[in-house]
Design an enzyme around this catalytic site. Structure first.
Site, PDB file in Angstrom:
ATOM      1  CG  ASP A  64       3.679  -4.339  13.178  1.00  0.00           C
ATOM      2  OD1 ASP A  64       2.807  -5.225  13.220  1.00  0.00           O
ATOM      3  OD2 ASP A  64       4.461  -4.221  12.213  1.00  0.00           O
ATOM      4  CB  SER A  65       7.683  -6.586  17.027  1.00  0.00           C
ATOM      5  OG  SER A  65       6.674  -7.521  17.349  1.00  0.00           O
TER       6      SER A  65
HETATM    7  P1  ITT Z   1      -0.395  -8.961  16.829  1.00  0.00           P
HETATM    8  O1  ITT Z   1      -1.754  -9.541  16.992  1.00  0.00           O
HETATM    9  O2  ITT Z   1       0.055  -8.156  18.004  1.00  0.00           O
HETATM   10  O3  ITT Z   1      -0.219  -8.214  15.529  1.00  0.00           O
HETATM   11  P2  ITT Z   1       1.517 -10.808  15.656  1.00  0.00           P
HETATM   12  O4  ITT Z   1       2.215 -12.018  16.172  1.00  0.00           O
HETATM   13  O5  ITT Z   1       0.741 -10.914  14.373  1.00  0.00           O
HETATM   14  O6  ITT Z   1       0.578 -10.242  16.830  1.00  0.00           O
HETATM   15  P3  ITT Z   1       3.300  -8.864  14.439  1.00  0.00           P
HETATM   16  O7  ITT Z   1       2.430  -8.682  13.243  1.00  0.00           O
HETATM   17  O8  ITT Z   1       3.848  -7.648  15.106  1.00  0.00           O
HETATM   18  O9  ITT Z   1       2.581  -9.653  15.588  1.00  0.00           O
HETATM   19  O10 ITT Z   1       4.475  -9.839  14.033  1.00  0.00           O
HETATM   20  C1  ITT Z   1       5.536  -9.981  14.868  1.00  0.00           C
HETATM   21  C2  ITT Z   1       6.235 -11.308  14.599  1.00  0.00           C
HETATM   22  O11 ITT Z   1       7.635 -11.104  14.738  1.00  0.00           O
HETATM   23  C3  ITT Z   1       5.838 -12.324  15.649  1.00  0.00           C
HETATM   24  O12 ITT Z   1       4.729 -13.091  15.265  1.00  0.00           O
HETATM   25  C4  ITT Z   1       7.112 -13.150  15.768  1.00  0.00           C
HETATM   26  O13 ITT Z   1       7.164 -14.105  14.747  1.00  0.00           O
HETATM   27  C5  ITT Z   1       8.195 -12.112  15.521  1.00  0.00           C
HETATM   28  N1  ITT Z   1       8.608 -11.524  16.823  1.00  0.00           N
HETATM   29  C6  ITT Z   1       8.312 -10.286  17.308  1.00  0.00           C
HETATM   30  N2  ITT Z   1       8.803 -10.119  18.544  1.00  0.00           N
HETATM   31  C7  ITT Z   1       9.421 -11.273  18.859  1.00  0.00           C
HETATM   32  C8  ITT Z   1      10.100 -11.739  19.994  1.00  0.00           C
HETATM   33  O14 ITT Z   1      10.223 -10.990  21.106  1.00  0.00           O
HETATM   34  N3  ITT Z   1      10.605 -12.970  19.969  1.00  0.00           N
HETATM   35  C9  ITT Z   1      10.482 -13.747  18.883  1.00  0.00           C
HETATM   36  N4  ITT Z   1       9.838 -13.412  17.772  1.00  0.00           N
HETATM   37  C10 ITT Z   1       9.307 -12.173  17.752  1.00  0.00           C
END
Ligand code: ITT
Length: 188
Positions: A64-65
């Site tokens: 989660d990021s």
């Molecule tokens: P999961 O299915 O793994 O949850 P997700 O995209 O919904 O995928 P998150 O809920 O953790 O993931 O949201 C993280 C968001 O933060 C991600 O969609 C990007 O918009 C942003 N993000 C995270 N890491 C990033 C990176 O390395 N570079 C650019 N944006 C990033």
């Protein structure tokens, strides 16, 4: 070889994880079926990792990021993926740049990544990686995903979207978190 089951719907994350974890791990994408209603990265990562039950010789992990921008009091934070819809780099970055305006100072930001590990025993651990930097006032580059075109890590001039994947992974929140995970798993 240890099998790593990843609860994610994000192909970009999966690709970065394969690259960072390297050839000692078999990384398998599992999709995501849980609602991310936690207030912290930790809560959401744990919830996602618990949605998969690993067998012996496997672990389940979830990332989660998000991006925390100082001038926006840490937003979009845990809501980074839902900040604009559809969440294309174009939509996410444009909205962020609009909110931030044309200020020169106060563009500090950090990417945060929490990885939760779910062991066959039922035990859960988390590791965290942070990458500090700033938000520039235009989009540059077409690699990566999400907010990569507007984020420049501290000490560098290129955005994550202008860097080769190996370079981004060396500096990124995800790279840092996953290298801690490797240590936890007794690699290196
Ligand atoms: P999961 O299915 O793994 O949850 P997700 O995209 O919904 O995928 P998150 O809920 O953790 O993931 O949201 C993280 C968001 O933060 C991600 O969609 C990007 O918009 C942003 N993000 C995270 N890491 C990033 C990176 O390395 N570079 C650019 N944006 C990033």
């Amino acid at each position: 070889m240890m099998e790593v089951l990843v609860a994610t719907g994000n192909e970009h994350k999966l690709r970065e994880m394969r690259h960072i974890l390297g050839s000692g791990f078999k990384v398998l994408g599992y999709g995501k079926r849980v609602k991310e209603d936690g207030r912290t990265f930790e809560e959401n990562a744990v919830k996602k990792a618990k949605s998969i039950r690993p067998k012996e010789g496997q672990i389940a992990i979830a990332d989660d990021s998000g991006l925390m921008v100082s001038a926006l009091n840490g937003k979009p934070g845990v809501k980074s993926a839902r900040f604009a819809s559809p969440p294309t780099p174009e939509n996410l970055c444009t909205k962020l740049l609009r909110k931030l305006g044309v200020r020169n100072g106060g563009r500090g930001a950090k990417f945060v990544c929490v990885i939760a590990v779910h062991y066959p025993s039922g035990r859960i651990k988390t590791v965290k990686g942070i990458c500090c930097g700033k938000i520039i006032n235009e989009m540059r580059g077409n690699k990566g995903f999400g907010y990569d075109p507007v984020f420049v890590p501290r000490g560098y001039r290129r955005t994550f979207a202008e860097m080769r994947p190996a370079m981004k992974n060396r500096l990124s929140h995800r790279g840092r978190a996953l290298r801690k995970l490797k240590v936890l798993l007794g690699e290196r």
